[in-house]
Motif scaffolding. Structure first.
Motif, PDB file in Angstrom:
ATOM      1  N   ASN A  88    -114.532 -19.949 -74.646  1.00 54.50           N
ATOM      2  CA  ASN A  88    -113.103 -19.994 -74.312  1.00 54.50           C
ATOM      3  C   ASN A  88    -112.529 -18.607 -74.084  1.00 54.50           C
ATOM      4  O   ASN A  88    -111.678 -18.409 -73.210  1.00 54.50           O
ATOM      5  N   SER A  89    -112.977 -17.631 -74.859  1.00 58.51           N
ATOM      6  CA  SER A  89    -112.493 -16.259 -74.675  1.00 58.51           C
ATOM      7  C   SER A  89    -112.919 -15.706 -73.321  1.00 58.51           C
ATOM      8  O   SER A  89    -112.133 -15.054 -72.626  1.00 58.51           O
ATOM      9  N   VAL A  90    -114.165 -15.959 -72.946  1.00 56.37           N
ATOM     10  CA  VAL A  90    -114.658 -15.437 -71.666  1.00 56.37           C
ATOM     11  C   VAL A  90    -113.970 -16.149 -70.501  1.00 56.37           C
ATOM     12  O   VAL A  90    -113.610 -15.513 -69.498  1.00 56.37           O
ATOM     13  N   ILE A  91    -113.770 -17.459 -70.614  1.00 57.41           N
ATOM     14  CA  ILE A  91    -113.045 -18.168 -69.554  1.00 57.41           C
ATOM     15  C   ILE A  91    -111.637 -17.613 -69.407  1.00 57.41           C
ATOM     16  O   ILE A  91    -111.128 -17.441 -68.290  1.00 57.41           O
ATOM     17  N   LYS A  92    -110.993 -17.295 -70.525  1.00 61.15           N
ATOM     18  CA  LYS A  92    -109.654 -16.701 -70.470  1.00 61.15           C
ATOM     19  C   LYS A  92    -109.690 -15.350 -69.762  1.00 61.15           C
ATOM     20  O   LYS A  92    -108.843 -15.056 -68.911  1.00 61.15           O
ATOM     21  N   ALA A  93    -110.669 -14.513 -70.120  1.00 57.73           N
ATOM     22  CA  ALA A  93    -110.790 -13.195 -69.480  1.00 57.73           C
ATOM     23  C   ALA A  93    -110.956 -13.337 -67.971  1.00 57.73           C
ATOM     24  O   ALA A  93    -110.326 -12.626 -67.189  1.00 57.73           O
ATOM     25  N   VAL A  94    -111.803 -14.274 -67.572  1.00 62.74           N
ATOM     26  CA  VAL A  94    -112.051 -14.491 -66.145  1.00 62.74           C
ATOM     27  C   VAL A  94    -110.797 -15.018 -65.454  1.00 62.74           C
ATOM     28  O   VAL A  94    -110.446 -14.594 -64.347  1.00 62.74           O
ATOM     29  N   ALA A  95    -110.095 -15.929 -66.116  1.00 65.78           N
ATOM     30  CA  ALA A  95    -108.893 -16.515 -65.516  1.00 65.78           C
ATOM     31  C   ALA A  95    -107.808 -15.475 -65.289  1.00 65.78           C
ATOM     32  O   ALA A  95    -107.127 -15.488 -64.256  1.00 65.78           O
TER      33      ALA A  95
END
Length: 557
Positions: free
Chosen positions: A164-171
Protein backbone atom coordinates in the motif's frame (compact mmCIF):
# COMPACT_ATOMS: atom_id res chain seq x y z
CA UNK A 1 -7.37 13.31 -1.14
CA UNK A 2 -8.15 13.30 2.51
CA UNK A 3 -8.61 9.77 3.74
CA UNK A 4 -11.32 8.91 6.27
CA UNK A 5 -13.38 5.77 6.76
CA UNK A 6 -17.06 6.19 6.15
CA UNK A 7 -19.94 4.18 7.64
CA UNK A 8 -22.44 3.22 5.03
CA UNK A 9 -24.42 0.36 3.65
CA UNK A 10 -22.77 -2.10 1.32
CA UNK A 11 -23.44 -3.98 -1.86
CA UNK A 12 -26.32 -6.46 -2.05
CA UNK A 13 -25.41 -10.11 -1.60
CA UNK A 14 -28.62 -11.23 -3.24
CA UNK A 15 -27.69 -10.93 -6.90
CA UNK A 16 -24.94 -10.41 -9.43
CA UNK A 17 -22.81 -7.29 -9.43
CA UNK A 18 -24.22 -4.34 -11.29
CA UNK A 19 -22.71 -1.05 -12.28
CA UNK A 20 -23.02 1.15 -9.20
CA UNK A 21 -25.97 -0.67 -7.59
CA UNK A 22 -28.33 1.25 -5.32
CA UNK A 23 -27.83 -0.08 -1.83
CA UNK A 24 -30.64 1.87 -0.22
CA UNK A 25 -33.38 -0.61 -1.16
CA UNK A 26 -33.98 -3.31 1.43
CA UNK A 27 -30.81 -2.56 3.44
CA UNK A 28 -29.14 -5.90 2.44
CA UNK A 29 -26.00 -5.24 4.47
CA UNK A 30 -28.07 -4.86 7.65
CA UNK A 31 -29.65 -8.27 6.97
CA UNK A 32 -26.26 -9.78 6.27
CA UNK A 33 -24.76 -8.41 9.49
CA UNK A 34 -27.66 -9.84 11.53
CA UNK A 35 -27.11 -13.25 9.96
CA UNK A 36 -23.38 -12.91 10.59
CA UNK A 37 -23.91 -12.14 14.28
CA UNK A 38 -26.16 -15.22 14.67
CA UNK A 39 -23.61 -17.42 12.91
CA UNK A 40 -20.77 -16.06 15.03
CA UNK A 41 -22.78 -16.76 18.20
CA UNK A 42 -23.19 -20.39 17.18
CA UNK A 43 -19.54 -20.54 16.19
CA UNK A 44 -18.44 -19.28 19.60
CA UNK A 45 -20.33 -22.14 21.26
CA UNK A 46 -18.44 -24.62 19.07
CA UNK A 47 -15.16 -22.97 20.10
CA UNK A 48 -15.90 -23.45 23.80
CA UNK A 49 -16.86 -27.12 23.33
CA UNK A 50 -13.82 -27.85 21.15
CA UNK A 51 -11.49 -26.15 23.62
CA UNK A 52 -12.70 -28.42 26.41
CA UNK A 53 -12.67 -31.54 24.24
CA UNK A 54 -9.21 -30.99 22.79
CA UNK A 55 -7.72 -30.07 26.15
CA UNK A 56 -9.08 -33.36 27.53
CA UNK A 57 -7.76 -35.32 24.56
CA UNK A 58 -4.34 -33.70 24.77
CA UNK A 59 -3.56 -34.42 28.37
CA UNK A 60 -5.25 -37.83 28.58
CA UNK A 61 -3.01 -39.01 25.71
CA UNK A 62 -6.06 -39.66 23.57
CA UNK A 63 -4.89 -37.42 20.75
CA UNK A 64 -3.89 -39.15 17.54
CA UNK A 65 -2.98 -37.73 14.13
CA UNK A 66 -6.46 -38.65 12.89
CA UNK A 67 -8.30 -36.88 15.71
CA UNK A 68 -8.90 -33.78 13.60
CA UNK A 69 -10.45 -35.81 10.81
CA UNK A 70 -12.66 -37.65 13.29
CA UNK A 71 -13.91 -34.41 14.80
CA UNK A 72 -14.71 -33.06 11.36
CA UNK A 73 -16.65 -36.19 10.52
CA UNK A 74 -18.77 -35.61 13.63
CA UNK A 75 -19.83 -32.17 12.41
CA UNK A 76 -17.27 -29.82 13.96
CA UNK A 77 -16.99 -26.89 11.51
CA UNK A 78 -13.77 -26.67 9.54
CA UNK A 79 -13.31 -23.07 10.61
CA UNK A 80 -13.24 -24.19 14.27
CA UNK A 81 -10.69 -26.88 13.51
CA UNK A 82 -8.48 -24.45 11.66
CA UNK A 83 -8.48 -21.98 14.53
CA UNK A 84 -8.37 -24.36 17.51
CA UNK A 85 -6.41 -27.46 16.44
CA UNK A 86 -2.90 -25.93 16.05
CA UNK A 87 -2.29 -25.25 19.76
CA UNK A 88 -3.40 -28.66 20.93
CA UNK A 89 -1.77 -30.47 18.04
CA UNK A 90 1.53 -28.82 18.90
CA UNK A 91 1.18 -29.60 22.61
CA UNK A 92 0.30 -33.22 21.95
CA UNK A 93 3.17 -33.63 19.49
CA UNK A 94 5.56 -32.31 22.12
CA UNK A 95 4.05 -34.55 24.78
CA UNK A 96 4.45 -37.67 22.64
CA UNK A 97 8.02 -36.89 21.57
CA UNK A 98 9.54 -35.40 24.68
CA UNK A 99 7.05 -35.89 27.44
CA UNK A 100 7.16 -32.16 28.18
CA UNK A 101 5.31 -29.43 26.24
CA UNK A 102 7.80 -26.88 27.55
CA UNK A 103 10.58 -28.73 25.76
CA UNK A 104 8.63 -28.47 22.52
CA UNK A 105 8.34 -24.72 23.00
CA UNK A 106 12.09 -24.55 23.55
CA UNK A 107 12.69 -26.44 20.31
CA UNK A 108 10.60 -23.88 18.45
CA UNK A 109 12.56 -20.90 19.76
CA UNK A 110 15.12 -20.87 16.96
CA UNK A 111 12.55 -20.73 14.15
CA UNK A 112 10.42 -18.23 16.08
CA UNK A 113 13.45 -16.00 16.64
CA UNK A 114 14.23 -16.08 12.92
CA UNK A 115 10.64 -15.20 12.06
CA UNK A 116 10.65 -12.40 14.64
CA UNK A 117 13.84 -10.95 13.14
CA UNK A 118 12.35 -11.05 9.65
CA UNK A 119 9.16 -9.40 10.90
CA UNK A 120 11.25 -6.70 12.56
CA UNK A 121 13.10 -6.16 9.28
CA UNK A 122 9.77 -5.85 7.45
CA UNK A 123 8.61 -3.28 10.01
CA UNK A 124 11.75 -1.18 9.58
CA UNK A 125 11.48 -1.28 5.79
CA UNK A 126 7.81 -0.30 6.02
CA UNK A 127 8.80 2.83 7.93
CA UNK A 128 11.16 3.79 5.10
CA UNK A 129 8.53 3.04 2.46
CA UNK A 130 6.02 5.23 4.30
CA UNK A 131 8.56 8.07 4.40
CA UNK A 132 9.18 7.79 0.65
CA UNK A 133 5.43 7.79 0.03
CA UNK A 134 5.13 11.00 2.07
CA UNK A 135 7.90 12.60 0.01
CA UNK A 136 6.05 11.70 -3.15
CA UNK A 137 2.85 13.24 -1.78
CA UNK A 138 4.60 16.49 -0.83
CA UNK A 139 7.00 16.95 -3.73
CA UNK A 140 6.10 14.45 -6.48
CA UNK A 141 9.51 12.88 -5.93
CA UNK A 142 9.89 10.32 -8.73
CA UNK A 143 13.24 9.17 -7.35
CA UNK A 144 11.59 8.29 -4.03
CA UNK A 145 8.87 6.36 -5.85
CA UNK A 146 11.50 4.43 -7.81
CA UNK A 147 13.44 3.59 -4.63
CA UNK A 148 10.23 2.42 -2.97
CA UNK A 149 9.39 0.12 -5.88
CA UNK A 150 12.89 -1.38 -6.03
CA UNK A 151 12.93 -1.89 -2.25
CA UNK A 152 9.58 -3.70 -2.37
CA UNK A 153 10.87 -6.05 -5.04
CA UNK A 154 13.85 -6.97 -2.85
CA UNK A 155 11.91 -7.51 0.41
CA UNK A 156 12.06 -10.99 1.94
CA UNK A 157 8.63 -10.77 3.54
CA UNK A 158 6.58 -7.94 2.07
CA UNK A 159 3.14 -7.40 3.54
CA UNK A 160 -0.01 -5.41 2.82
CA UNK A 161 1.39 -2.29 4.45
CA UNK A 162 4.47 -2.39 2.21
CA UNK A 163 2.43 -2.76 -0.97
CA UNK A 164 0.00 0.00 0.00
CA UNK A 165 2.85 2.40 0.73
CA UNK A 166 4.49 1.76 -2.63
CA UNK A 167 1.18 2.10 -4.49
CA UNK A 168 0.68 5.44 -2.73
CA UNK A 169 4.17 6.61 -3.72
CA UNK A 170 3.52 5.65 -7.33
CA UNK A 171 0.09 7.29 -7.35
CA UNK A 172 1.35 10.60 -6.00
CA UNK A 173 3.88 11.08 -8.81
CA UNK A 174 1.38 10.36 -11.59
CA UNK A 175 1.71 11.18 -14.42
CA UNK A 176 5.31 10.00 -14.54
CA UNK A 177 7.36 7.06 -15.69
CA UNK A 178 8.97 4.74 -13.16
CA UNK A 179 11.69 2.48 -14.50
CA UNK A 180 10.47 3.38 -18.01
CA UNK A 181 6.89 2.26 -17.22
CA UNK A 182 3.93 4.67 -16.86
CA UNK A 183 3.12 5.08 -13.17
CA UNK A 184 -0.53 4.12 -13.68
CA UNK A 185 0.55 0.79 -15.18
CA UNK A 186 2.91 0.25 -12.25
CA UNK A 187 0.11 0.88 -9.74
CA UNK A 188 -2.29 -1.47 -11.53
CA UNK A 189 0.36 -4.19 -11.72
CA UNK A 190 1.14 -3.86 -7.99
CA UNK A 191 -2.54 -4.38 -7.20
CA UNK A 192 -2.63 -7.46 -9.44
CA UNK A 193 0.52 -8.78 -7.72
CA UNK A 194 -1.22 -8.37 -4.36
CA UNK A 195 -4.21 -10.37 -5.59
CA UNK A 196 -2.00 -13.16 -6.97
CA UNK A 197 0.17 -13.38 -3.86
CA UNK A 198 -2.88 -13.32 -1.59
CA UNK A 199 -4.46 -16.17 -3.52
CA UNK A 200 -1.32 -18.31 -3.34
CA UNK A 201 -0.78 -17.59 0.37
CA UNK A 202 -4.41 -18.35 1.24
CA UNK A 203 -4.19 -21.60 -0.70
CA UNK A 204 -0.99 -22.60 1.14
CA UNK A 205 -2.62 -21.76 4.46
CA UNK A 206 -5.74 -23.75 3.58
CA UNK A 207 -3.69 -26.73 2.45
CA UNK A 208 -1.78 -26.76 5.75
CA UNK A 209 -4.97 -26.87 7.80
CA UNK A 210 -6.51 -29.52 5.54
CA UNK A 211 -3.47 -31.72 6.07
CA UNK A 212 -3.55 -31.02 9.79
CA UNK A 213 -7.17 -32.08 10.09
CA UNK A 214 -6.40 -35.13 7.95
CA UNK A 215 -3.46 -36.06 10.17
CA UNK A 216 -0.89 -35.98 7.35
CA UNK A 217 1.39 -33.22 8.70
CA UNK A 218 4.77 -34.15 10.09
CA UNK A 219 5.81 -33.04 13.56
CA UNK A 220 8.24 -30.54 12.00
CA UNK A 221 5.48 -29.04 9.86
CA UNK A 222 3.23 -28.80 12.91
CA UNK A 223 5.93 -27.10 14.96
CA UNK A 224 6.58 -24.59 12.17
CA UNK A 225 2.93 -23.61 12.13
CA UNK A 226 0.70 -22.66 9.20
CA UNK A 227 1.96 -20.40 6.39
CA UNK A 228 0.89 -16.85 7.09
CA UNK A 229 -1.23 -14.73 4.77
CA UNK A 230 0.84 -11.55 4.74
CA UNK A 231 -0.52 -9.84 1.66
CA UNK A 232 -4.19 -9.10 1.13
CA UNK A 233 -5.45 -6.12 -0.88
CA UNK A 234 -7.98 -3.95 0.93
CA UNK A 235 -10.12 -0.95 0.08
CA UNK A 236 -7.13 1.35 0.47
CA UNK A 237 -5.17 -0.65 -2.11
CA UNK A 238 -7.94 -0.34 -4.68
CA UNK A 239 -8.72 3.32 -3.92
CA UNK A 240 -5.07 4.36 -4.21
CA UNK A 241 -4.78 2.74 -7.63
CA UNK A 242 -7.92 4.65 -8.62
CA UNK A 243 -6.23 7.84 -7.38
CA UNK A 244 -3.27 7.18 -9.67
CA UNK A 245 -5.61 6.81 -12.63
CA UNK A 246 -7.59 9.90 -11.61
CA UNK A 247 -4.44 12.01 -11.83
CA UNK A 248 -4.09 11.24 -15.55
CA UNK A 249 -7.02 13.49 -16.36
CA UNK A 250 -8.16 11.44 -19.34
CA UNK A 251 -11.44 9.70 -20.09
CA UNK A 252 -9.63 6.44 -20.80
CA UNK A 253 -7.95 6.52 -17.37
CA UNK A 254 -11.28 7.34 -15.73
CA UNK A 255 -12.82 4.27 -17.36
CA UNK A 256 -9.99 2.16 -15.96
CA UNK A 257 -10.55 3.67 -12.52
CA UNK A 258 -14.21 2.69 -12.75
CA UNK A 259 -13.18 -0.87 -13.61
CA UNK A 260 -11.01 -0.97 -10.49
CA UNK A 261 -14.00 0.11 -8.39
CA UNK A 262 -16.18 -2.57 -9.99
CA UNK A 263 -13.50 -5.16 -9.16
CA UNK A 264 -13.53 -3.95 -5.56
CA UNK A 265 -17.31 -4.22 -5.41
CA UNK A 266 -17.14 -7.73 -6.87
CA UNK A 267 -14.50 -8.81 -4.36
CA UNK A 268 -16.63 -7.52 -1.50
CA UNK A 269 -19.69 -9.29 -2.84
CA UNK A 270 -17.81 -12.56 -3.22
CA UNK A 271 -16.19 -12.57 0.24
CA UNK A 272 -18.19 -10.30 2.52
CA UNK A 273 -14.79 -9.11 3.81
CA UNK A 274 -15.33 -5.70 5.41
CA UNK A 275 -11.74 -4.76 4.56
CA UNK A 276 -12.90 -4.79 0.93
CA UNK A 277 -16.04 -2.75 1.53
CA UNK A 278 -16.02 0.28 -0.82
CA UNK A 279 -16.17 3.53 1.13
CA UNK A 280 -16.94 7.11 0.26
CA UNK A 281 -13.29 7.74 -0.59
CA UNK A 282 -13.55 5.11 -3.32
CA UNK A 283 -16.51 6.82 -4.95
CA UNK A 284 -15.06 10.31 -4.49
CA UNK A 285 -11.88 9.15 -6.21
CA UNK A 286 -13.90 7.94 -9.19
CA UNK A 287 -15.73 11.29 -9.25
CA UNK A 288 -12.35 13.04 -9.29
CA UNK A 289 -11.18 10.87 -12.19
CA UNK A 290 -14.10 11.95 -14.36
CA UNK A 291 -14.14 15.56 -13.11
CA UNK A 292 -10.62 16.13 -14.43
CA UNK A 293 -11.52 15.02 -17.95
CA UNK A 294 -13.63 18.00 -18.98
CA UNK A 295 -16.48 17.97 -21.45
CA UNK A 296 -20.11 16.91 -21.35
CA UNK A 297 -19.33 13.19 -20.98
CA UNK A 298 -17.46 13.85 -17.74
CA UNK A 299 -20.35 15.91 -16.38
CA UNK A 300 -22.84 13.18 -17.23
CA UNK A 301 -20.74 10.49 -15.59
CA UNK A 302 -20.22 12.57 -12.44
CA UNK A 303 -23.93 13.27 -12.07
CA UNK A 304 -24.67 9.56 -12.56
CA UNK A 305 -22.12 8.54 -9.92
CA UNK A 306 -23.34 11.18 -7.47
CA UNK A 307 -26.92 9.94 -7.80
CA UNK A 308 -25.95 6.31 -7.19
CA UNK A 309 -23.37 6.56 -4.37
CA UNK A 310 -24.60 4.08 -1.75
CA UNK A 311 -24.01 6.48 1.13
CA UNK A 312 -24.49 10.17 1.91
CA UNK A 313 -22.21 12.24 -0.39
CA UNK A 314 -20.02 14.80 1.36
CA UNK A 315 -18.59 18.16 0.34
CA UNK A 316 -15.75 16.43 -1.55
CA UNK A 317 -18.29 14.53 -3.64
CA UNK A 318 -20.11 17.71 -4.61
CA UNK A 319 -16.88 19.65 -5.21
CA UNK A 320 -15.85 17.06 -7.79
CA UNK A 321 -19.17 17.46 -9.59
CA UNK A 322 -18.84 21.26 -9.43
CA UNK A 323 -15.37 20.96 -10.93
CA UNK A 324 -16.63 18.76 -13.75
CA UNK A 325 -19.34 21.26 -14.67
CA UNK A 326 -16.93 24.21 -14.46
CA UNK A 327 -14.53 22.42 -16.85
CA UNK A 328 -17.24 21.50 -19.33
CA UNK A 329 -16.63 24.64 -21.39
CA UNK A 330 -20.34 25.25 -21.82
CA UNK A 331 -21.77 28.76 -21.83
CA UNK A 332 -24.22 27.85 -19.08
CA UNK A 333 -21.52 26.41 -16.78
CA UNK A 334 -21.96 29.27 -14.32
CA UNK A 335 -25.69 28.75 -13.96
CA UNK A 336 -25.35 24.97 -13.62
CA UNK A 337 -22.61 25.21 -11.00
CA UNK A 338 -24.62 27.78 -9.07
CA UNK A 339 -27.65 25.45 -9.15
CA UNK A 340 -25.54 22.55 -7.85
CA UNK A 341 -24.11 24.79 -5.12
CA UNK A 342 -27.65 25.56 -3.99
CA UNK A 343 -28.70 21.89 -4.26
CA UNK A 344 -25.94 20.60 -2.01
CA UNK A 345 -27.00 23.04 0.70
CA UNK A 346 -30.64 21.94 0.51
CA UNK A 347 -29.40 18.36 0.94
CA UNK A 348 -27.60 19.24 4.14
CA UNK A 349 -24.05 19.47 2.76
CA UNK A 350 -22.32 22.75 3.60
CA UNK A 351 -20.06 24.13 0.86
CA UNK A 352 -16.53 25.16 1.69
CA UNK A 353 -14.14 27.71 0.20
CA UNK A 354 -13.26 25.32 -2.63
CA UNK A 355 -16.95 24.99 -3.54
CA UNK A 356 -17.27 28.76 -3.86
CA UNK A 357 -13.97 29.06 -5.74
CA UNK A 358 -15.08 26.49 -8.32
CA UNK A 359 -18.35 28.33 -8.78
CA UNK A 360 -16.46 31.63 -9.21
CA UNK A 361 -14.32 29.99 -11.89
CA UNK A 362 -17.42 28.74 -13.73
CA UNK A 363 -19.00 32.21 -13.70
CA UNK A 364 -15.78 33.74 -15.03
CA UNK A 365 -15.77 31.28 -17.93
CA UNK A 366 -19.35 32.30 -18.64
CA UNK A 367 -18.24 35.91 -18.83
CA UNK A 368 -20.01 36.93 -15.60
CA UNK A 369 -17.27 38.44 -13.46
CA UNK A 370 -19.92 40.29 -11.47
CA UNK A 371 -21.41 36.99 -10.29
CA UNK A 372 -17.96 35.69 -9.39
CA UNK A 373 -17.25 38.82 -7.36
CA UNK A 374 -20.63 38.51 -5.60
CA UNK A 375 -19.74 34.95 -4.56
CA UNK A 376 -16.46 36.13 -3.07
CA UNK A 377 -18.33 38.74 -1.05
CA UNK A 378 -20.83 36.08 0.06
CA UNK A 379 -18.23 33.64 1.31
CA UNK A 380 -16.34 36.42 3.11
CA UNK A 381 -19.52 37.42 4.93
CA UNK A 382 -20.28 33.80 5.85
CA UNK A 383 -16.77 33.32 7.16
CA UNK A 384 -17.00 36.53 9.20
CA UNK A 385 -20.23 35.35 10.81
CA UNK A 386 -19.32 31.72 11.46
CA UNK A 387 -15.51 31.78 11.77
CA UNK A 388 -15.65 28.40 10.05
CA UNK A 389 -12.10 27.97 8.72
CA UNK A 390 -13.33 25.72 5.90
CA UNK A 391 -15.09 28.79 4.49
CA UNK A 392 -12.11 31.13 4.60
CA UNK A 393 -11.09 32.08 1.05
CA UNK A 394 -7.48 31.27 0.25
CA UNK A 395 -4.97 32.45 -2.33
CA UNK A 396 -6.61 30.26 -4.98
CA UNK A 397 -10.00 31.89 -4.33
CA UNK A 398 -8.68 35.43 -4.83
CA UNK A 399 -6.42 34.41 -7.72
CA UNK A 400 -9.43 32.85 -9.47
CA UNK A 401 -11.31 36.14 -9.35
CA UNK A 402 -8.25 38.08 -10.49
CA UNK A 403 -7.93 35.67 -13.41
CA UNK A 404 -11.61 36.22 -14.18
CA UNK A 405 -10.92 39.93 -14.62
CA UNK A 406 -7.80 39.20 -16.70
CA UNK A 407 -9.76 37.21 -19.30
CA UNK A 408 -12.81 39.48 -19.23
CA UNK A 409 -13.71 42.49 -21.35
CA UNK A 410 -14.26 44.71 -18.32
CA UNK A 411 -13.25 48.35 -18.50
CA UNK A 412 -10.22 49.15 -16.33
CA UNK A 413 -9.91 45.49 -15.46
CA UNK A 414 -6.34 45.93 -14.23
CA UNK A 415 -7.46 48.32 -11.51
CA UNK A 416 -10.45 46.13 -10.63
CA UNK A 417 -8.17 43.11 -10.36
CA UNK A 418 -5.81 45.11 -8.18
CA UNK A 419 -8.76 45.99 -5.94
CA UNK A 420 -9.31 42.25 -5.39
CA UNK A 421 -5.61 41.94 -4.57
CA UNK A 422 -5.93 44.64 -1.91
CA UNK A 423 -8.99 42.90 -0.46
CA UNK A 424 -6.89 39.76 -0.29
CA UNK A 425 -4.32 41.54 1.86
CA UNK A 426 -7.06 43.04 4.05
CA UNK A 427 -8.26 39.52 4.85
CA UNK A 428 -4.75 38.35 5.78
CA UNK A 429 -4.49 35.96 2.83
CA UNK A 430 -0.95 35.66 1.50
CA UNK A 431 -0.59 35.90 -2.29
CA UNK A 432 1.61 33.54 -4.26
CA UNK A 433 3.36 33.66 -7.61
CA UNK A 434 0.19 32.59 -9.42
CA UNK A 435 -1.67 35.52 -7.89
CA UNK A 436 0.91 37.93 -9.31
CA UNK A 437 0.95 36.18 -12.69
CA UNK A 438 -2.81 36.62 -13.01
CA UNK A 439 -2.60 40.22 -11.86
CA UNK A 440 0.16 40.95 -14.39
CA UNK A 441 -1.98 39.33 -17.09
CA UNK A 442 -4.87 41.62 -16.19
CA UNK A 443 -2.51 44.59 -16.62
CA UNK A 444 -1.06 43.24 -19.88
CA UNK A 445 -4.51 43.01 -21.47
CA UNK A 446 -5.87 46.24 -20.01
CA UNK A 447 -6.07 49.74 -21.36
CA UNK A 448 -2.74 51.58 -21.20
CA UNK A 449 -2.72 54.26 -18.54
CA UNK A 450 0.07 55.72 -16.40
CA UNK A 451 -1.35 53.90 -13.38
CA UNK A 452 -1.30 50.53 -15.17
CA UNK A 453 2.24 51.10 -16.48
CA UNK A 454 3.40 51.85 -12.97
CA UNK A 455 1.58 48.81 -11.63
CA UNK A 456 3.24 46.41 -14.10
CA UNK A 457 6.76 47.43 -13.06
CA UNK A 458 5.85 47.45 -9.37
CA UNK A 459 4.38 43.95 -9.49
CA UNK A 460 7.22 42.59 -11.60
CA UNK A 461 9.89 43.77 -9.18
CA UNK A 462 7.85 42.44 -6.25
CA UNK A 463 7.83 38.97 -7.81
CA UNK A 464 11.56 39.16 -8.58
CA UNK A 465 12.33 40.05 -5.01
CA UNK A 466 9.97 37.83 -3.02
CA UNK A 467 8.29 35.06 -5.05
CA UNK A 468 10.67 33.68 -7.65
CA UNK A 469 9.28 34.34 -11.16
CA UNK A 470 8.65 31.47 -13.57
CA UNK A 471 8.45 31.53 -17.36
CA UNK A 472 4.76 32.48 -17.13
CA UNK A 473 5.78 35.60 -15.21
CA UNK A 474 8.39 36.65 -17.77
CA UNK A 475 6.10 35.89 -20.72
CA UNK A 476 3.26 37.92 -19.22
CA UNK A 477 5.50 40.91 -18.50
CA UNK A 478 6.83 40.78 -22.06
CA UNK A 479 3.23 40.70 -23.27
CA UNK A 480 2.64 43.87 -21.26
CA UNK A 481 5.71 45.39 -22.93
CA UNK A 482 4.21 44.64 -26.35
CA UNK A 483 0.73 45.92 -25.49
CA UNK A 484 1.12 48.85 -23.12
CA UNK A 485 4.84 49.62 -22.66
CA UNK A 486 5.64 50.26 -26.30
CA UNK A 487 7.50 53.49 -25.64
CA UNK A 488 9.80 52.00 -23.02
CA UNK A 489 12.22 50.16 -25.32
CA UNK A 490 14.71 49.26 -22.61
CA UNK A 491 12.37 47.38 -20.29
CA UNK A 492 11.67 44.32 -22.48
CA UNK A 493 15.37 43.49 -23.11
CA UNK A 494 16.01 43.82 -19.37
CA UNK A 495 13.18 41.39 -18.64
CA UNK A 496 14.47 38.88 -21.20
CA UNK A 497 18.02 38.98 -19.85
CA UNK A 498 16.64 38.27 -16.37
CA UNK A 499 14.70 35.31 -17.77
CA UNK A 500 17.92 33.97 -19.33
CA UNK A 501 19.77 34.44 -16.05
CA UNK A 502 17.14 32.47 -14.14
CA UNK A 503 16.82 29.72 -16.75
CA UNK A 504 13.17 30.57 -17.50
CA UNK A 505 13.16 31.08 -21.27
CA UNK A 506 10.30 28.99 -22.61
CA UNK A 507 8.97 28.96 -26.15
CA UNK A 508 6.24 31.32 -24.93
CA UNK A 509 8.79 33.79 -23.57
CA UNK A 510 10.62 33.69 -26.89
CA UNK A 511 7.41 34.40 -28.80
CA UNK A 512 6.39 37.28 -26.53
CA UNK A 513 9.88 38.80 -26.87
CA UNK A 514 9.49 38.80 -30.64
CA UNK A 515 6.27 40.82 -30.27
CA UNK A 516 7.80 43.26 -27.79
CA UNK A 517 11.03 44.38 -29.48
CA UNK A 518 12.22 45.33 -32.98
CA UNK A 519 13.80 42.64 -35.16
CA UNK A 520 17.28 44.09 -34.69
CA UNK A 521 16.99 44.04 -30.93
CA UNK A 522 15.58 40.53 -31.04
CA UNK A 523 18.50 39.28 -33.14
CA UNK A 524 20.98 41.00 -30.87
CA UNK A 525 19.48 39.41 -27.74
CA UNK A 526 19.76 35.98 -29.36
CA UNK A 527 23.44 36.44 -30.09
CA UNK A 528 23.14 37.62 -33.66
CA UNK A 529 21.06 34.65 -34.85
CA UNK A 530 17.98 34.97 -37.03
CA UNK A 531 15.24 34.82 -34.43
CA UNK A 532 12.59 33.83 -36.95
CA UNK A 533 14.20 30.48 -37.59
CA UNK A 534 15.83 29.45 -34.30
CA UNK A 535 13.95 26.57 -32.60
CA UNK A 536 13.49 26.72 -28.86
CA UNK A 537 15.38 23.42 -28.51
CA UNK A 538 18.48 25.09 -29.99
CA UNK A 539 18.65 27.81 -27.35
CA UNK A 540 21.50 27.59 -24.82
CA UNK A 541 20.56 24.97 -22.16
CA UNK A 542 21.28 27.38 -19.32
CA UNK A 543 18.57 29.74 -20.62
CA UNK A 544 15.86 27.13 -20.17
CA UNK A 545 17.19 24.92 -17.38
CA UNK A 546 14.36 25.73 -14.95
CA UNK A 547 11.39 25.79 -17.32
CA UNK A 548 8.56 23.63 -16.02
CA UNK A 549 5.06 22.96 -17.28
CA UNK A 550 1.79 23.58 -15.45
CA UNK A 551 2.28 20.38 -13.42
CA UNK A 552 5.72 21.47 -12.25
CA UNK A 553 7.50 19.02 -14.56
CA UNK A 554 10.76 20.11 -16.14
CA UNK A 555 10.35 20.34 -19.90
CA UNK A 556 13.76 21.64 -20.98
CA UNK A 557 16.03 19.38 -23.01
Amino acid sequence: MVAADQNYEALSFDGPITKRPNFSQGRPLARMRIRTRVNLSCMNQWVVLCNALMLLLTFTESWTPSTGAQLREHGVPSLILRTQIPLYASLRSASVKSGDPAQHIHNQSASETLEHDEDKETYQINLQLADWASQCARQRNVTAATLALETLRNMKRPDTVAYNSVIKAVAKVTPARILQVPSTKVAEQLLQDMKDLCESQVEANRAWYDRLSDGTLSDIEISQGPPRVRIKPNVRSYSTVMDALARKGSLEAARRAEKVLEDLESAFLATGDLALEPNLISYNTLLSAYAKCGGDVAVSECLDILASIPMQPDVISYNNVLHAIARSGNADAGERVQAMLDTMQTRGVSPNARSYTTCMDAWSQSGRVDRAYALLEEVLIRFEKTQDMSLKPNAISFSTLIHAYAVSKEEDKALKAYKVFLKMKENDVLPNRYTFNNLLNACATSRSTPRVLELVKKLYHKVLRDYGPDHFTFGTVLKACANILVKDRSFAPTVFREACKRGQVSSGVLWQLRQAVPVETYRELLGGQDGHDIPWNDLPPEWKRNVRDGRNRKISK
